[in-house]
Design a protein around this motif. Sequence first.
Motif, PDB file in Angstrom:
ATOM      1  N   GLY A  93       0.805  -1.093  -0.076  1.00  0.00           N
ATOM      2  CA  GLY A  93      -0.080  -0.176   0.024  1.00  0.00           C
ATOM      3  C   GLY A  93       0.887   1.324  -0.113  1.00  0.00           C
ATOM      4  O   GLY A  93       1.928   1.080  -0.322  1.00  0.00           O
ATOM      5  N   GLU A 107      -9.198   9.656   2.271  1.00  0.00           N
ATOM      6  CA  GLU A 107      -9.371   8.070   1.770  1.00  0.00           C
ATOM      7  C   GLU A 107      -8.109   7.412   1.647  1.00  0.00           C
ATOM      8  O   GLU A 107      -8.091   5.884   1.672  1.00  0.00           O
ATOM      9  CB  GLU A 107      -9.540   8.291   0.200  1.00  0.00           C
ATOM     10  CG  GLU A 107     -10.944   8.764   0.165  1.00  0.00           C
ATOM     11  CD  GLU A 107     -12.263   8.071   1.059  1.00  0.00           C
ATOM     12  OE1 GLU A 107     -12.271   6.779   0.905  1.00  0.00           O
ATOM     13  OE2 GLU A 107     -12.729   8.819   1.844  1.00  0.00           O
ATOM     14  N   SER A 108      -6.765   7.989   1.525  1.00  0.00           N
ATOM     15  CA  SER A 108      -5.565   7.447   1.845  1.00  0.00           C
ATOM     16  C   SER A 108      -5.492   6.564   3.007  1.00  0.00           C
ATOM     17  O   SER A 108      -4.927   5.565   3.152  1.00  0.00           O
ATOM     18  CB  SER A 108      -4.441   8.241   1.383  1.00  0.00           C
ATOM     19  OG  SER A 108      -2.940   7.506   1.377  1.00  0.00           O
ATOM     20  N   HIS A 110      -7.868   5.667   5.008  1.00  0.00           N
ATOM     21  CA  HIS A 110      -8.774   4.764   4.937  1.00  0.00           C
ATOM     22  C   HIS A 110      -8.380   3.383   4.398  1.00  0.00           C
ATOM     23  O   HIS A 110      -8.576   2.383   4.861  1.00  0.00           O
ATOM     24  CB  HIS A 110     -10.147   4.966   4.324  1.00  0.00           C
ATOM     25  CG  HIS A 110     -11.376   4.306   4.311  1.00  0.00           C
ATOM     26  ND1 HIS A 110     -11.758   3.162   3.622  1.00  0.00           N
ATOM     27  CD2 HIS A 110     -12.412   3.998   5.569  1.00  0.00           C
ATOM     28  CE1 HIS A 110     -12.823   2.556   3.756  1.00  0.00           C
ATOM     29  NE2 HIS A 110     -13.157   3.034   4.826  1.00  0.00           N
ATOM     30  N   ARG A 111      -7.726   3.499   3.059  1.00  0.00           N
ATOM     31  CA  ARG A 111      -7.024   2.364   2.594  1.00  0.00           C
ATOM     32  C   ARG A 111      -6.154   1.605   3.294  1.00  0.00           C
ATOM     33  O   ARG A 111      -6.112   0.529   3.351  1.00  0.00           O
ATOM     34  CB  ARG A 111      -6.463   2.767   1.070  1.00  0.00           C
ATOM     35  CG  ARG A 111      -7.559   3.077  -0.065  1.00  0.00           C
ATOM     36  CD  ARG A 111      -7.161   3.109  -1.439  1.00  0.00           C
ATOM     37  NE  ARG A 111      -6.138   3.939  -1.389  1.00  0.00           N
ATOM     38  CZ  ARG A 111      -6.186   5.390  -1.679  1.00  0.00           C
ATOM     39  NH1 ARG A 111      -7.408   6.091  -1.833  1.00  0.00           N
ATOM     40  NH2 ARG A 111      -5.092   6.359  -1.808  1.00  0.00           N
ATOM     41  N   LEU A 112      -5.458   2.543   4.010  1.00  0.00           N
ATOM     42  CA  LEU A 112      -4.351   2.002   4.916  1.00  0.00           C
ATOM     43  C   LEU A 112      -4.740   0.970   5.848  1.00  0.00           C
ATOM     44  O   LEU A 112      -4.354   0.174   6.179  1.00  0.00           O
ATOM     45  CB  LEU A 112      -3.442   3.240   5.639  1.00  0.00           C
ATOM     46  CG  LEU A 112      -2.429   2.763   6.188  1.00  0.00           C
ATOM     47  CD1 LEU A 112      -1.291   1.845   5.708  1.00  0.00           C
ATOM     48  CD2 LEU A 112      -1.454   4.256   6.910  1.00  0.00           C
ATOM     49  N   GLY A 114      -8.377   0.497   6.842  1.00  0.00           N
ATOM     50  CA  GLY A 114      -9.603   0.108   6.745  1.00  0.00           C
ATOM     51  C   GLY A 114     -10.743   0.769   7.428  1.00  0.00           C
ATOM     52  O   GLY A 114     -11.857   0.513   7.816  1.00  0.00           O
ATOM     53  N   TYR A 116     -11.868   5.012   9.416  1.00  0.00           N
ATOM     54  CA  TYR A 116     -11.289   6.539   9.513  1.00  0.00           C
ATOM     55  C   TYR A 116     -10.766   6.965  10.632  1.00  0.00           C
ATOM     56  O   TYR A 116     -10.745   8.155  11.192  1.00  0.00           O
ATOM     57  CB  TYR A 116     -12.428   7.464   9.213  1.00  0.00           C
ATOM     58  CG  TYR A 116     -13.014   7.288   7.670  1.00  0.00           C
ATOM     59  CD1 TYR A 116     -12.272   7.779   6.460  1.00  0.00           C
ATOM     60  CD2 TYR A 116     -14.091   6.660   7.345  1.00  0.00           C
ATOM     61  CE1 TYR A 116     -12.669   7.675   5.413  1.00  0.00           C
ATOM     62  CE2 TYR A 116     -14.537   6.690   6.003  1.00  0.00           C
ATOM     63  CZ  TYR A 116     -13.880   6.828   5.045  1.00  0.00           C
ATOM     64  OH  TYR A 116     -14.214   6.855   3.662  1.00  0.00           O
ATOM     65  N   SER A 316       3.947   1.433  -6.932  1.00  0.00           N
ATOM     66  CA  SER A 316       2.419   1.617  -6.744  1.00  0.00           C
ATOM     67  C   SER A 316       1.776   2.182  -8.052  1.00  0.00           C
ATOM     68  O   SER A 316       0.643   1.995  -7.813  1.00  0.00           O
ATOM     69  CB  SER A 316       2.555   2.821  -5.654  1.00  0.00           C
ATOM     70  OG  SER A 316       2.971   3.881  -5.979  1.00  0.00           O
TER      71      SER A 316
END
Length: 514
Positions: A93, A107-108, A110-112, A114, A116, A316
């Motif tokens: 990631g 959002e970055s 969140h992706r990291l 899962g 907030y 990436s």
Amino acid sequence: MPEPEVIIVGGGHNGLVAATYLARAGVPVTLLEATDRFGGAVASARLFEGVDVALSRFSYLVSLLPETIVTDLGLELELRSRRVASYTPFDGGDLLIERTPGDATRESFHRLTGSYEEWNGWQDLESFLHRFAQVVAPTLTEPLPVESSLREAFGDDQLWDALTGHPIGNLIESILADDIVRGVVLTDALIGTFATAHDPSLRQNRCFAYHVIGGGTGEWKVPVGGMGRVAEELERVAREAGAQLIADARAEAVLRVPGGGWDVVLADGTHHRAEYVLAGCAPYTLDRLRARPGHKPQGSQTKINLVLRRLPRFASGIDPATGFAGTLHLHQSYERLQRAFEEASAGRIPDPLPAEVYCHTLTDDSILGPAPQFSGWHTLTMFALHTPPELFAADPAGSRARVGEAALRSLQSVLAEPLADCLARDTYGRPCVEVMSPDDVEAAIGLPGGNIFHGDLSWPWLPDGSADDDPAHRWGVATADEGILLCGSGAVRGGAVSGLGGHNAAHALLELIG
């Protein structure tokens, strides 16, 4: 009766700032610089034969230079914001933080992770640091406040104590949970400081504080034209003010003159006498000039300068123009930073080597000559952490090469193509890569042990109950010798490219002479 003459030892950016303030106030000033150019670590150079690129060789970003100094001195400088604060790629990631955090940053996170939750914790920490900066930054060009006055203005004893009274690791761990996010935050406590998150000395906390208070926001900006432009402007205003600037004037001793005043003896045997001396050198260097023992500081970063024909692609898939636009963090997770410190303390080069990378040319390509600019060339600056001088002691050249290789491997580990294919080459076909260990930095510009702050940083305030009527103490520039003031990065509130040491020494001296 004429004002007393002042000698400034050291022509770095702080010495030039002090010289300008004093000369404009009518005080005769002579500034002595050991090398053939002024500006010290604030300099640019064309490092590679046949390559028309002026790299900021030692320092590279500006945050702590107050607008007050820029305005007072009439410096014609442009400092540009980077559109990205940082980018951290890692196995599985990445984490992108915009300069003004918005949807992409949220959002970055969140992706990291899962969720907030980490994003919310990071925002809470940023809000706290912004409040801290807003309280402390305006005091930097004034006499030192006492801590209680700042604490009261901040208004939250618990958070104040968390930053100033306990290891920064406690604060980070109480707010953030993710290893990557924790590491990104911790790096501000480690650049220039060989320490861990839980060092009881709190040197890492003080380093962290200076990294986040600049301009009241903590933003680090790009000087258009490179650091050399900053040095040129400071030299210009000092000369226009009437200061006498002498290059190739290496001080070998500072001796007390019977009856009052000081004698600065140069390496060529010449003497310069004055009532006051401002030491733009490190406190350790001043001790040597005064023939007394001192504790030599130690740096901990290796500086690597590169010129590339083009920016390499990331594994990436992120656009290189985004990934390199801010600070690129490499192998700087919280756990990895701790392990790297332990490896270096045991005498081993950390591998993978934590480092951060900065691309000047994505924000300002004026440092490129016409041909490199037309061809779309770029520069990269790397700071490899946790590489203290002890790692180089037994085999300086070999260790320098191995550290350089480890740093480039760290960068290569996040790329989708060979870095070597992107490097520019000089007239002789050699890749444009310069590696400077802490000892190399010391040899080049006289920073003892390669310590970029001249030693451990101090809190930018006085302890409660220590108010002093002496201007040198109130401005944080006092030394063991009456009549000698610190005006470099070793002063209280010194460190980084700020001009504060020079500003505060000049103002203290003007108070002393009435």
